[in-house]
Design a protein around this motif. Structure first.
Motif, PDB file in Angstrom:
ATOM      1  N   ARG A   9      24.824  56.960  32.742  1.00 53.21           N
ATOM      2  CA  ARG A   9      25.943  56.590  32.077  1.00 53.21           C
ATOM      3  C   ARG A   9      27.080  57.951  32.449  1.00 53.21           C
ATOM      4  N   ASP A  10      26.457  59.142  32.560  1.00 51.07           N
ATOM      5  CA  ASP A  10      27.282  60.299  33.078  1.00 51.07           C
ATOM      6  C   ASP A  10      28.155  59.712  34.245  1.00 51.07           C
ATOM      7  N   ASP A  11      27.521  59.116  35.161  1.00 50.71           N
ATOM      8  CA  ASP A  11      28.244  58.686  36.317  1.00 50.71           C
ATOM      9  C   ASP A  11      29.422  57.888  36.031  1.00 50.71           C
ATOM     10  N   LEU A  12      29.514  57.181  35.139  1.00 46.80           N
ATOM     11  CA  LEU A  12      30.728  56.261  34.743  1.00 46.80           C
ATOM     12  C   LEU A  12      31.820  57.233  34.370  1.00 46.80           C
ATOM     13  N   TRP A  31      16.584  46.552  41.903  1.00 44.07           N
ATOM     14  CA  TRP A  31      16.377  45.537  40.852  1.00 44.07           C
ATOM     15  C   TRP A  31      15.990  44.084  40.964  1.00 44.07           C
ATOM     16  N   ASP A  32      16.589  43.531  41.891  1.00 40.54           N
ATOM     17  CA  ASP A  32      16.318  42.308  42.305  1.00 40.54           C
ATOM     18  C   ASP A  32      14.747  42.151  42.822  1.00 40.54           C
ATOM     19  N   ARG A  33      14.446  43.067  43.669  1.00 42.84           N
ATOM     20  CA  ARG A  33      13.202  43.021  44.397  1.00 42.84           C
ATOM     21  C   ARG A  33      12.204  43.529  43.298  1.00 42.84           C
ATOM     22  N   LYS A  34      12.583  44.268  42.444  1.00 40.80           N
ATOM     23  CA  LYS A  34      11.485  44.973  41.350  1.00 40.80           C
ATOM     24  C   LYS A  34      11.256  43.712  40.211  1.00 40.80           C
ATOM     25  N   VAL A  35      12.132  43.038  39.933  1.00 35.80           N
ATOM     26  CA  VAL A  35      12.088  42.032  38.882  1.00 35.80           C
ATOM     27  C   VAL A  35      11.087  40.753  39.407  1.00 35.80           C
ATOM     28  N   ARG A  36      11.211  40.522  40.550  1.00 35.02           N
ATOM     29  CA  ARG A  36      10.350  39.580  41.302  1.00 35.02           C
ATOM     30  C   ARG A  36       8.690  39.915  41.010  1.00 35.02           C
ATOM     31  N   GLU A  42       8.615  50.298  30.447  1.00 37.47           N
ATOM     32  CA  GLU A  42       9.725  51.143  31.070  1.00 37.47           C
ATOM     33  C   GLU A  42      10.665  50.701  31.872  1.00 37.47           C
ATOM     34  N   ASP A  43      10.294  49.949  33.055  1.00 36.23           N
ATOM     35  CA  ASP A  43      11.064  49.170  33.892  1.00 36.23           C
ATOM     36  C   ASP A  43      12.031  48.417  33.283  1.00 36.23           C
ATOM     37  N   ALA A  44      11.709  47.526  32.368  1.00 35.26           N
ATOM     38  CA  ALA A  44      12.494  46.651  31.640  1.00 35.26           C
ATOM     39  C   ALA A  44      13.715  47.344  30.810  1.00 35.26           C
ATOM     40  N   ALA A  45      13.439  48.586  30.220  1.00 32.46           N
ATOM     41  CA  ALA A  45      14.447  49.250  29.557  1.00 32.46           C
ATOM     42  C   ALA A  45      15.311  50.012  30.660  1.00 32.46           C
ATOM     43  N   GLU A  49      19.174  49.034  31.021  1.00 34.53           N
ATOM     44  CA  GLU A  49      20.464  50.148  30.952  1.00 34.53           C
ATOM     45  C   GLU A  49      21.166  50.016  32.373  1.00 34.53           C
ATOM     46  N   PHE A  50      20.678  49.697  33.465  1.00 32.28           N
ATOM     47  CA  PHE A  50      21.309  49.326  34.644  1.00 32.28           C
ATOM     48  C   PHE A  50      22.342  48.182  34.144  1.00 32.28           C
ATOM     49  N   GLY A  51      22.109  47.286  33.636  1.00 30.34           N
ATOM     50  CA  GLY A  51      23.092  46.030  33.288  1.00 30.34           C
ATOM     51  C   GLY A  51      24.046  46.555  32.309  1.00 30.34           C
ATOM     52  N   HIS A  52      23.913  47.627  31.274  1.00 32.35           N
ATOM     53  CA  HIS A  52      24.838  48.028  30.630  1.00 32.35           C
ATOM     54  C   HIS A  52      25.911  48.999  31.729  1.00 32.35           C
ATOM     55  N   ILE A  53      25.263  49.684  32.368  1.00 31.31           N
ATOM     56  CA  ILE A  53      26.161  50.311  33.299  1.00 31.31           C
ATOM     57  C   ILE A  53      26.992  49.531  34.081  1.00 31.31           C
ATOM     58  N   MET A  54      26.286  48.511  34.662  1.00 33.88           N
ATOM     59  CA  MET A  54      27.244  47.733  35.798  1.00 33.88           C
ATOM     60  C   MET A  54      28.369  46.984  35.056  1.00 33.88           C
ATOM     61  N   ARG A  55      28.111  46.454  33.792  1.00 34.90           N
ATOM     62  CA  ARG A  55      29.145  45.972  32.981  1.00 34.90           C
ATOM     63  C   ARG A  55      30.355  46.712  32.634  1.00 34.90           C
TER      64      ARG A  55
END
Length: 90
Positions: A9-12, A31-36, A42-45, A49-55
């Motif tokens: 979030r600091d990058d924002l 994340w696309d590769r990892k989700v598969r 821990e990864d899900a969290a 967080e990445f989803g929040h950053i992207m939005r």
């Protein structure tokens, strides 16, 4: 391929949307590769967080308003050169 540094979030607060784009693409592919393969809790969290950053980085409403302004001939309002959370064109 070298390992990437996850966005925070600091990058924002420190990077413009244009500066964030490549990093968003790389992390999204990660994340696309990892989700598969399945995510630990821990990864899900971290994925959430990445989803929040992207939005926050690419606010759809602001992006649409900026594109509409450009298409209507009112010029580039600087959307991609602003930091997320900052108003473009002001």
């Amino acid at each position: 391929m070298p390992a990437f540094k996850r966005l925070t979030r600091d990058d924002l607060d420190t990077l413009t949307r244009a500066e964030l784009l490549d990093r968003l693409e790389v992390e999204s592919a990660y994340w696309d590769r990892k989700v598969r393969r399945g995510l630990s809790s821990e990864d899900a969290a971290a994925h959430d967080e990445f989803g929040h950053i992207m939005r926050a980085a690419i606010d759809p409403g602001d992006a649409i308003t900026s594109a509409r302004r450009y298409l209507e001939g009112r010029g580039d309002d600087g959307y991609w050169e602003t930091k997320p959370g900052r108003s473009a064109g002001s």
